[in-house]
Design a protein around this motif. Structure first.
Motif, PDB file in Angstrom:
ATOM      1  N   GLU A  33      -6.304   8.603  16.863  1.00  9.87           N
ATOM      2  CA  GLU A  33      -6.402   7.932  15.569  1.00  9.87           C
ATOM      3  C   GLU A  33      -5.199   8.313  14.723  1.00  9.87           C
ATOM      4  OE1 GLU A  33     -11.154   7.652  14.786  1.00  9.87           O
ATOM      5  OE2 GLU A  33     -10.208   9.605  14.461  1.00  9.87           O
ATOM      6  N   VAL A  34      -4.750   7.378  13.915  1.00  4.49           N
ATOM      7  CA  VAL A  34      -3.642   7.618  12.998  1.00  4.49           C
ATOM      8  C   VAL A  34      -4.239   7.910  11.626  1.00  4.49           C
ATOM      9  CG1 VAL A  34      -1.588   6.616  11.926  1.00  4.49           C
ATOM     10  CG2 VAL A  34      -2.099   6.126  14.328  1.00  4.49           C
ATOM     11  N   MET A  35      -3.809   9.029  11.027  1.00  7.17           N
ATOM     12  CA  MET A  35      -4.266   9.417   9.691  1.00  7.17           C
ATOM     13  C   MET A  35      -3.257   8.893   8.662  1.00  7.17           C
ATOM     14  SD  MET A  35      -5.405  13.379  10.389  1.00  7.17           S
ATOM     15  CE  MET A  35      -3.766  13.877  10.885  1.00  7.17           C
ATOM     16  N   TYR A  36      -3.762   8.333   7.578  1.00  9.36           N
ATOM     17  CA  TYR A  36      -2.854   7.782   6.567  1.00  9.36           C
ATOM     18  C   TYR A  36      -3.487   7.810   5.185  1.00  9.36           C
ATOM     19  CZ  TYR A  36      -5.662   3.477   6.622  1.00  9.36           C
ATOM     20  OH  TYR A  36      -6.688   2.564   6.513  1.00  9.36           O
ATOM     21  N   TYR A  37      -2.609   7.701   4.183  1.00  7.74           N
ATOM     22  CA  TYR A  37      -3.018   7.510   2.793  1.00  7.74           C
ATOM     23  C   TYR A  37      -2.429   6.192   2.311  1.00  7.74           C
ATOM     24  CZ  TYR A  37      -4.787  12.270   2.298  1.00  7.74           C
ATOM     25  OH  TYR A  37      -5.515  13.411   2.444  1.00  7.74           O
ATOM     26  N   GLY A  82      -7.462   9.381  -9.211  1.00  4.75           N
ATOM     27  CA  GLY A  82      -7.538  10.813  -8.948  1.00  4.75           C
ATOM     28  C   GLY A  82      -6.893  11.561 -10.089  1.00  4.75           C
ATOM     29  N   LEU A  83      -6.685  12.840  -9.875  1.00  5.45           N
ATOM     30  CA  LEU A  83      -6.061  13.671 -10.891  1.00  5.45           C
ATOM     31  C   LEU A  83      -4.540  13.574 -10.795  1.00  5.45           C
ATOM     32  CD1 LEU A  83      -8.265  16.854 -10.374  1.00  5.45           C
ATOM     33  CD2 LEU A  83      -8.536  15.077 -12.120  1.00  5.45           C
ATOM     34  N   VAL A  88       1.627  12.076  -5.751  1.00  6.61           N
ATOM     35  CA  VAL A  88       3.051  12.169  -5.428  1.00  6.61           C
ATOM     36  C   VAL A  88       3.649  10.824  -5.815  1.00  6.61           C
ATOM     37  CG1 VAL A  88       4.769  12.400  -3.591  1.00  6.61           C
ATOM     38  CG2 VAL A  88       2.674  13.743  -3.503  1.00  6.61           C
ATOM     39  N   PHE A  89       4.583  10.834  -6.754  1.00  5.71           N
ATOM     40  CA  PHE A  89       5.185   9.599  -7.237  1.00  5.71           C
ATOM     41  C   PHE A  89       6.416   9.260  -6.406  1.00  5.71           C
ATOM     42  CE2 PHE A  89       2.736  11.234 -10.738  1.00  5.71           C
ATOM     43  CZ  PHE A  89       2.081  10.108 -11.182  1.00  5.71           C
ATOM     44  N   LEU A  90       6.537   7.993  -6.035  1.00  6.69           N
ATOM     45  CA  LEU A  90       7.652   7.517  -5.231  1.00  6.69           C
ATOM     46  C   LEU A  90       8.537   6.639  -6.106  1.00  6.69           C
ATOM     47  CD1 LEU A  90       5.630   6.534  -2.036  1.00  6.69           C
ATOM     48  CD2 LEU A  90       6.654   8.737  -2.601  1.00  6.69           C
ATOM     49  N   ASP A  91       9.759   7.092  -6.341  1.00  5.61           N
ATOM     50  CA  ASP A  91      10.693   6.386  -7.205  1.00  5.61           C
ATOM     51  C   ASP A  91      11.426   5.317  -6.400  1.00  5.61           C
ATOM     52  OD1 ASP A  91      12.439   5.651  -9.213  1.00  5.61           O
ATOM     53  OD2 ASP A  91      13.754   7.365  -8.915  1.00  5.61           O
ATOM     54  N   ILE A 106       1.173   8.199  -4.098  1.00  8.83           N
ATOM     55  CA  ILE A 106       0.170   8.544  -3.093  1.00  8.83           C
ATOM     56  C   ILE A 106      -0.753   9.534  -3.779  1.00  8.83           C
ATOM     57  CG2 ILE A 106      -0.233   9.586  -0.841  1.00  8.83           C
ATOM     58  CD1 ILE A 106       2.879   9.082  -0.382  1.00  8.83           C
ATOM     59  N   VAL A 107      -2.061   9.330  -3.684  1.00 11.30           N
ATOM     60  CA  VAL A 107      -3.021  10.236  -4.300  1.00 11.30           C
ATOM     61  C   VAL A 107      -3.830  10.905  -3.184  1.00 11.30           C
ATOM     62  CG1 VAL A 107      -4.966  10.459  -5.892  1.00 11.30           C
ATOM     63  CG2 VAL A 107      -3.165   8.792  -6.352  1.00 11.30           C
ATOM     64  N   VAL A 108      -3.819  12.231  -3.191  1.00 12.24           N
ATOM     65  CA  VAL A 108      -4.539  13.006  -2.182  1.00 12.24           C
ATOM     66  C   VAL A 108      -5.842  13.486  -2.820  1.00 12.24           C
ATOM     67  CG1 VAL A 108      -4.434  14.984  -0.617  1.00 12.24           C
ATOM     68  CG2 VAL A 108      -2.356  13.712  -1.165  1.00 12.24           C
TER      69      VAL A 108
END
Length: 173
Positions: A33-37, A82-83, A88-91, A106-108
């Motif tokens: 299985e591939v794990m992703y966000y 999320g909080l 993690v912000f992607l510019d 991306i929110v973990v």
């Protein structure tokens, strides 16, 4: 294809319809299985004050707000993703100009989502999922740190994502 930590895939034509970032592969009962966000462009969804203001605009039916945030037209309220500490912000301008359409994050806030590797390969073969890019070094480092320190991610998944990160960390740009 092997999927490595930080691979950005354009899955907007797939059933869920998002950009995704791969955080590794996991094998369970012989199935890989591939794990992703999910990568979301709703970067305001981790700022409480902005969400309160946006929800007020939605409740009033503010036409200027809906003109600028047309994605929210069908909603009665915007929920938090999320909080802020989980994001993690992607510019787009700095690292992802050829990949992402807008600034994203991306929110973990949970274990990563899973998709069977053969199903993902099938979607890639059909052209519904397209490889776009890899996370920049700084974003990959930020993401793995948030994952390692998150109380929302199970220890087993943390170990698998850390192992996936360790495989690629020497190749980060």
């Amino acid at each position: 294809m092997d999927y490595d930590f930080g691979d950005i895939l354009d899955a907007r034509n797939a059933p869920d319809g998002h950009f995704i970032v791969v955080v590794g592969e996991a094998t369970k009962q012989g199935q890989t299985e591939v794990m992703y966000y999910i990568i979301t462009s709703r970067v305001y969804a981790v700022f409480k004050d902005i969400l309160a203001f946006f929800n007020d605009c939605l409740s009033r039916g503010d036409k200027d707000f809906l003109k600028h945030f047309s994605k929210e037209k069908a909603k009665t309220a915007i929920s938090a993703h999320g909080l802020l500490s989980q994001a993690v912000f992607l510019d787009k301008q700095t690292n992802y100009d050829t990949c992402l359409d807008v600034e994203s994050m991306i929110v973990v806030n949970s274990d990563p989502k899973l998709i069977d590797k053969t199903a993902l390969e099938s979607l890639r073969g059909d052209g519904k999922v397209i490889y776009r890019n890899k996370l920049a070094k700084i974003d990959a480092l930020n993401l793995i740190q948030i994952i390692k320190h998150s109380n929302e991610v199970s220890p087993d998944r943390k170990n698998k994502m850390s192992a996936s990160f360790n495989k690629i960390k020497s190749t980060l740009r």
